[in-house]
Scaffold this motif. Structure first.
Motif, PDB file in Angstrom:
ATOM      1  N   PHE A  66      -6.518  -0.088   3.417  1.00  6.36           N
ATOM      2  CA  PHE A  66      -5.594   1.222   3.069  1.00  6.36           C
ATOM      3  C   PHE A  66      -6.366   1.848   1.648  1.00  6.36           C
ATOM      4  O   PHE A  66      -6.487   2.809   1.634  1.00  6.36           O
ATOM      5  N   ASP A  67      -6.355   0.990   0.605  1.00 10.61           N
ATOM      6  CA  ASP A  67      -6.783   1.361  -0.505  1.00 10.61           C
ATOM      7  C   ASP A  67      -7.993   2.013  -0.414  1.00 10.61           C
ATOM      8  O   ASP A  67      -8.409   3.083  -1.017  1.00 10.61           O
ATOM      9  N   THR A  68      -8.884   1.557   0.376  1.00 10.42           N
ATOM     10  CA  THR A  68     -10.347   1.910   0.609  1.00 10.42           C
ATOM     11  C   THR A  68     -10.373   3.195   1.511  1.00 10.42           C
ATOM     12  O   THR A  68     -11.160   4.172   1.090  1.00 10.42           O
ATOM     13  N   LYS A  69      -9.583   3.344   2.380  1.00  7.69           N
ATOM     14  CA  LYS A  69      -9.872   4.513   3.478  1.00  7.69           C
ATOM     15  C   LYS A  69      -8.661   5.408   3.516  1.00  7.69           C
ATOM     16  O   LYS A  69      -8.895   6.569   3.951  1.00  7.69           O
ATOM     17  N   CYS A  70      -7.520   5.135   3.013  1.00 12.38           N
ATOM     18  CA  CYS A  70      -6.375   5.845   3.206  1.00 12.38           C
ATOM     19  C   CYS A  70      -5.747   6.379   1.856  1.00 12.38           C
ATOM     20  O   CYS A  70      -5.297   7.593   1.661  1.00 12.38           O
ATOM     21  N   ASP A  77       0.036   2.862  -2.435  1.00 11.29           N
ATOM     22  CA  ASP A  77       1.194   2.372  -1.747  1.00 11.29           C
ATOM     23  C   ASP A  77       1.804   3.323  -0.853  1.00 11.29           C
ATOM     24  O   ASP A  77       3.064   3.566  -0.690  1.00 11.29           O
ATOM     25  N   ALA A  78       0.829   4.330  -0.237  1.00 14.40           N
ATOM     26  CA  ALA A  78       1.436   5.198   0.628  1.00 14.40           C
ATOM     27  C   ALA A  78       2.450   6.170   0.244  1.00 14.40           C
ATOM     28  O   ALA A  78       3.378   6.859   0.951  1.00 14.40           O
ATOM     29  N   LEU A  81       0.326  12.238  -1.309  1.00 16.42           N
ATOM     30  CA  LEU A  81      -0.165  13.241  -2.442  1.00 16.42           C
ATOM     31  C   LEU A  81       0.274  14.485  -2.248  1.00 16.42           C
ATOM     32  O   LEU A  81      -0.347  15.094  -1.209  1.00 16.42           O
ATOM     33  N   GLU A  82       0.896  15.357  -3.247  1.00 20.51           N
ATOM     34  CA  GLU A  82       1.022  16.764  -2.989  1.00 20.51           C
ATOM     35  C   GLU A  82      -0.239  17.337  -3.075  1.00 20.51           C
ATOM     36  O   GLU A  82      -1.130  17.342  -3.708  1.00 20.51           O
ATOM     37  N   GLY A  83      -0.322  18.417  -1.685  1.00 22.10           N
ATOM     38  CA  GLY A  83      -1.567  18.922  -1.563  1.00 22.10           C
ATOM     39  C   GLY A  83      -2.503  18.313  -0.755  1.00 22.10           C
ATOM     40  O   GLY A  83      -3.625  18.897  -0.596  1.00 22.10           O
ATOM     41  N   SER A  84      -2.182  17.019  -0.330  1.00 23.58           N
ATOM     42  CA  SER A  84      -3.168  16.207   0.105  1.00 23.58           C
ATOM     43  C   SER A  84      -2.692  15.696   1.591  1.00 23.58           C
ATOM     44  O   SER A  84      -3.408  16.111   2.408  1.00 23.58           O
ATOM     45  N   ALA A  85      -1.920  14.785   1.320  1.00 21.27           N
ATOM     46  CA  ALA A  85      -1.453  14.184   2.842  1.00 21.27           C
ATOM     47  C   ALA A  85      -0.101  13.417   2.471  1.00 21.27           C
ATOM     48  O   ALA A  85       0.338  13.284   1.280  1.00 21.27           O
ATOM     49  N   PRO A  86       0.741  13.414   3.737  1.00 22.96           N
ATOM     50  CA  PRO A  86       2.148  12.943   3.280  1.00 22.96           C
ATOM     51  C   PRO A  86       2.453  11.422   3.056  1.00 22.96           C
ATOM     52  O   PRO A  86       1.524  10.660   3.238  1.00 22.96           O
ATOM     53  N   VAL A 124     -10.645   8.987  10.977  1.00 21.71           N
ATOM     54  CA  VAL A 124     -11.160   7.869  10.135  1.00 21.71           C
ATOM     55  C   VAL A 124     -12.216   6.865  10.325  1.00 21.71           C
ATOM     56  O   VAL A 124     -12.146   5.976  11.316  1.00 21.71           O
ATOM     57  N   GLU A 125     -13.413   7.142  10.092  1.00 26.28           N
ATOM     58  CA  GLU A 125     -14.595   6.394  10.336  1.00 26.28           C
ATOM     59  C   GLU A 125     -14.585   5.109   9.496  1.00 26.28           C
ATOM     60  O   GLU A 125     -14.178   4.864   8.367  1.00 26.28           O
ATOM     61  N   GLY A 126     -15.370   4.149  10.187  1.00 26.07           N
ATOM     62  CA  GLY A 126     -15.489   2.721   9.620  1.00 26.07           C
ATOM     63  C   GLY A 126     -14.280   1.909   9.679  1.00 26.07           C
ATOM     64  O   GLY A 126     -14.468   0.823   8.933  1.00 26.07           O
ATOM     65  N   LEU A 127     -13.257   2.198  10.459  1.00 25.90           N
ATOM     66  CA  LEU A 127     -12.183   1.210  10.536  1.00 25.90           C
ATOM     67  C   LEU A 127     -12.052   0.621  11.818  1.00 25.90           C
ATOM     68  O   LEU A 127     -12.221   1.221  12.650  1.00 25.90           O
TER      69      LEU A 127
END
Length: 149
Positions: A66-70, A77-78, A81-86, A124-127
């Motif tokens: 998660f830390d690497t790809k998400c 910690d999920a 981020l405002e302006g990015s993703a829920p 998401v590539e590479g998972l």
């Protein structure tokens, strides 16, 4: 009035009563509506997330993936981020609304925006499927720690 008309009327009244009763039994405080984030600045975390004292081995490996790809989009910690993703630690992503398989499909195919205003999520590539299984375990453990079951 004949008996058939009375019977049909009685069934209709009972059906309406049952429907109204069930509407009133819905749990409060469990909205599927995204929170108001208008007071946040771009890049601010959207949710406050409590961490479990310890993660299972599968969730710990998922945290690494998660830390690497998400996390760049969904926040550390999920939290989102405002302006990015829920935030993934949100009632919208509880298992009864977004199954574990929904996470696998999101990674593989991307997701069309449907709850939030962040736009579509690309694949998401590479998972691997194993990586995503760990990510799901990590997110579910975060959710449980924060009262989302």
């Amino acid at each position: 009035m004949d008996k058939l008309t009375l019977l049909i009327g009685g069934v209709l009244v009972a059906g309406v009563a049952a429907f109204v009763y069930n509407l009133n039994q819905q749990p409060s405080g469990h909205s599927m509506t995204p929170p108001d984030t208008s007071m946040l600045s771009a890049g601010d975390p959207i949710a406050e997330v409590r961490l479990p004292a310890e993660f299972s081995p599968l969730a710990a490996s998922g945290k690494t993936a998660f830390d690497t790809k998400c996390a760049a989009c969904h926040g550390t910690d999920a939290t989102g981020l405002e302006g990015s993703a829920p935030p993934l630690v949100h009632k919208i992503y509880e298992p009864s609304h977004h199954s574990d398989e929904a996470f696998f499909l999101a990674v593989q195919n991307g997701v069309r925006a449907h709850h939030w205003r962040f736009g579509n999520m690309p694949p998401v590539e590479g998972l691997t499927r194993g990586n995503v299984k760990g990510i799901v375990a990590y997110v579910r453990e975060l959710q449980r720690e924060n009262g989302i079951n």
